[in-house]
Scaffold this active site. Structure first.
Site, PDB file in Angstrom:
ATOM      1  N   THR A   1      53.941  24.910 -22.542  1.00 28.18           N
ATOM      2  CA  THR A   1      53.708  24.326 -20.757  1.00 28.18           C
ATOM      3  C   THR A   1      53.210  25.310 -20.620  1.00 28.18           C
ATOM      4  O   THR A   1      52.868  26.797 -20.515  1.00 28.18           O
ATOM      5  CB  THR A   1      55.817  24.811 -20.770  1.00 28.18           C
ATOM      6  OG1 THR A   1      56.261  26.163 -20.434  1.00 28.18           O
ATOM      7  CG2 THR A   1      56.725  23.949 -21.222  1.00 28.18           C
TER       8      THR A   1
ATOM      9  N   GLY B   1      44.272  29.495 -18.983  1.00 26.55           N
ATOM     10  CA  GLY B   1      45.288  31.325 -18.726  1.00 26.55           C
ATOM     11  C   GLY B   1      46.110  31.856 -19.662  1.00 26.55           C
ATOM     12  O   GLY B   1      45.310  31.175 -20.905  1.00 26.55           O
TER      13      GLY B   1
ATOM     14  N   TYR C   1      59.741  36.800  -7.068  1.00 21.27           N
ATOM     15  CA  TYR C   1      58.802  36.424  -8.567  1.00 21.27           C
ATOM     16  C   TYR C   1      59.207  37.636  -9.794  1.00 21.27           C
ATOM     17  O   TYR C   1      59.670  36.684 -10.559  1.00 21.27           O
ATOM     18  CB  TYR C   1      57.012  36.889  -8.354  1.00 21.27           C
ATOM     19  CG  TYR C   1      56.400  36.736  -9.607  1.00 21.27           C
ATOM     20  CD1 TYR C   1      55.699  35.634 -10.144  1.00 21.27           C
ATOM     21  CD2 TYR C   1      55.377  37.666 -10.386  1.00 21.27           C
ATOM     22  CE1 TYR C   1      55.168  35.211 -11.598  1.00 21.27           C
ATOM     23  CE2 TYR C   1      54.690  37.752 -11.347  1.00 21.27           C
ATOM     24  CZ  TYR C   1      54.730  36.005 -12.286  1.00 21.27           C
ATOM     25  OH  TYR C   1      54.297  36.535 -13.269  1.00 21.27           O
TER      26      TYR C   1
END
Ligand SMILES: NC(=O)c1ccc[n+]([C@@H]2O[C@H](COP(=O)([O-])OP(=O)(O)OC[C@H]3O[C@@H](n4cnc5c(N)ncnc54)[C@H](OP(=O)(O)O)[C@@H]3O)[C@@H](O)[C@H]2O)c1
Length: 204
Positions: A12, A17, A151
């Site tokens: 996913t 990146g 985060y």
């Protein structure tokens, strides 16, 4: 013969990146990969072209349970199994304590914690005994970088999931590992975008 000959991997967030670089390497090692991206169809298409063979791109939001159903239905129909699940979709948004909104919290935990949990749970019936689950954490989860509290906490939850899941799945010999990249990894996002757009690529 590559290390992943004949294996099927689902990655996913694999349209750019770190996860895209991993997808490329997986294919070089002999795997077939399914990569996902959420919004940018052209980026997903470019990634599929770049990998060049043994790859399918499936557009979908890893935080959306219907999109996850679509992803795993596609995998089921095309390959019928998963050897490696690499749940990498994630995005680090900055907000310091005092400025954290409900929306910020829900976005980060919705994708990284809830999204990763349901990615693994929905993939599980397709994962072979002896398979592997890889989650993308972050050094932020243990470093205390200012501005990235939510985060970091969401990435810390992944380490906790992994410890529980590996005990729950050991009877099937499914391994669970968490990667802990450190910032800043020079992703395509960082290399190619203007400084203003690069600030949106702020995964620490
Ligand atoms: N780069 C670093 O320095 C670093 C450090 C520590 C940890 N990490 C972690 O490593 C992972 C990858 O980071 P990166 O910097 O390589 O990311 P990136 O270059 O920003 O790429 C992120 C990818 O994930 C996709 N994505 C984002 N939200 C998604 C969603 N809800 N559903 C499906 N796909 C989604 C994006 O596609 P769309 O734009 O099309 O949605 C994009 O393909 C993340 O989990 C990040 O937190 C990165």
């Amino acid at each position: 013969m590559g290390k992943l000959e004949g294996k099927v991997a689902v990655i996913t967030g694999g349209s750019s990146g770190l996860a895209l670089e991993s997808a490329k390497r997986f294919v070089e090692e002999g795997a077939y990969v399914f990569i996902t991206g959420r919004r940018r169809q052209e980026v997903l298409d470019d990634a599929v072209k770049l990998i060049g063979r043994n790859v399918s791109g499936v557009r979908g939001d890893a935080a959306n349970l219907d999109d996850l159903d679509h992803l795993f239905d596609t995998v089921q129909k095309q390959k019928g199994k998963i050897d490696i699940l690499f749940a990498s979709a994630g995005k680090g948004e900055a907000a310091v304590l005092g400025e954290i909104t409900e929306q910020h919290f829900d976005r980060e935990f919705g994708l990284i914690v809830r999204g990763t949990l349901f990615t693994a749970q929905k993939a599980l019936p397709l994962i072979n005994d002896g398979g592997s689950i890889i989650l993308t954490g972050s050094v932020a989860s243990v470093k205390g970088f200012p501005g990235f509290g939510v985060y970091a906490a969401s990435k810390a939850a992944l380490r906790s999931f992994a410890r529980t899941w590996l005990n729950e799945l050991k009877g099937r010999k499914i391994r669970v590992n968490v990667l802990g990249p450190g910032p800043p990894i020079a992703t395509r996002c960082r290399k190619e975008f203007s400084p203003r757009r690069r600030r949106r690529c702020s995964n620490p």
